[in-house]
Design a protein around this motif. Structure first.
Motif, mmCIF file in Angstrom:
data_model
loop_
_atom_site.group_PDB
_atom_site.id
_atom_site.type_symbol
_atom_site.label_atom_id
_atom_site.label_comp_id
_atom_site.label_asym_id
_atom_site.label_seq_id
_atom_site.Cartn_x
_atom_site.Cartn_y
_atom_site.Cartn_z
ATOM 1 N N LYS A 37 0.928 -1.175 0.181
ATOM 2 C CA LYS A 37 0.101 -0.114 0.238
ATOM 3 C C LYS A 37 0.923 1.300 0.081
ATOM 4 C CE LYS A 37 -3.635 0.183 2.747
ATOM 5 N NZ LYS A 37 -4.506 0.193 3.780
ATOM 6 N N VAL A 39 1.060 5.502 0.011
ATOM 7 C CA VAL A 39 -0.080 6.699 -0.108
ATOM 8 C C VAL A 39 0.852 7.909 -0.496
ATOM 9 C CG1 VAL A 39 -1.007 8.175 1.495
ATOM 10 C CG2 VAL A 39 -1.138 5.773 2.069
ATOM 11 N N THR A 44 -4.438 6.756 -2.206
ATOM 12 C CA THR A 44 -4.062 5.316 -1.479
ATOM 13 C C THR A 44 -4.179 4.555 -2.661
ATOM 14 O OG1 THR A 44 -4.659 5.910 0.678
ATOM 15 C CG2 THR A 44 -4.271 3.460 0.290
ATOM 16 N N GLU A 80 -9.462 2.996 -2.075
ATOM 17 C CA GLU A 80 -8.168 2.594 -2.549
ATOM 18 C C GLU A 80 -8.276 2.231 -3.973
ATOM 19 O OE1 GLU A 80 -5.978 -0.204 -0.025
ATOM 20 O OE2 GLU A 80 -6.715 1.212 1.739
#
Length: 151
Positions: A37, A39, A44, A80
């Motif tokens: 993941k 950011v 995201t 996301e």
């Protein structure tokens, strides 16, 4: 003391050094799947690396792969953005064959049986196989070439 059993396969995700500090999560599901993941400026992004079992493996192994990928993707919040990259061990072929919107037909040869699961998966999650969305030179469509076969 419990020893971790090492698998015989593995997937990786390579990240530009400038983005390394923006990685907030690394998740290894198994030898076939992992995700990170990232950011970036309030967005995201979930990046999944997948390596589907090849044609010669047991159907149970293939079924578990698709179930694990399904579980991983369903666990990603809709806020996301998702990118899945990997080797799905199948040929999508040129023909759309009921998969309009999943790919654009800029591919090589015929679809094989190993690709049906991929096409169904992509359709179910409203994804697109991006490398089939633009025309390429014939030599760029083929990833393996021998005197006997082109794939």
């Amino acid at each position: 003391m419990e020893r971790r059993v090492r698998g015989k396969n593995g997937v990786d995700i390579l990240v530009n050094q400038d983005l390394r500090e923006l990685v907030v999560e690394v998740k290894r599901v198994n030898d076939w799947l992992m995700s990170i993941k990232i950011v970036v400026e309030g967005y995201t992004l979930k990046v999944v690396s997948a390596y589907a079992p090849h044609m010669g493996l047991d159907e149970e192994v293939k079924r578990r792969f698709w179930e694990d990928l399904d579980g991983l993707v369903r666990g990603i919040p809709s806020t996301e953005k998702l990118i899945i990259g990997g080797n799905f061990n199948g040929h999508i072929g040129r023909s759309l064959g009921g998969y309009d919107g999943v790919h654009s037909g800029f591919s090589f040869g015929d679809r094989n049986g190993g690709c049906t699961s991929l096409m169904e998966y992509v359709k179910a999650f409203e994804l697109v196989i991006s490398n089939s969305c633009y025309p390429k030179k014939a030599e760029h469509l083929i990833t393996f070439r021998s005197t006997v076969v082109k794939t």
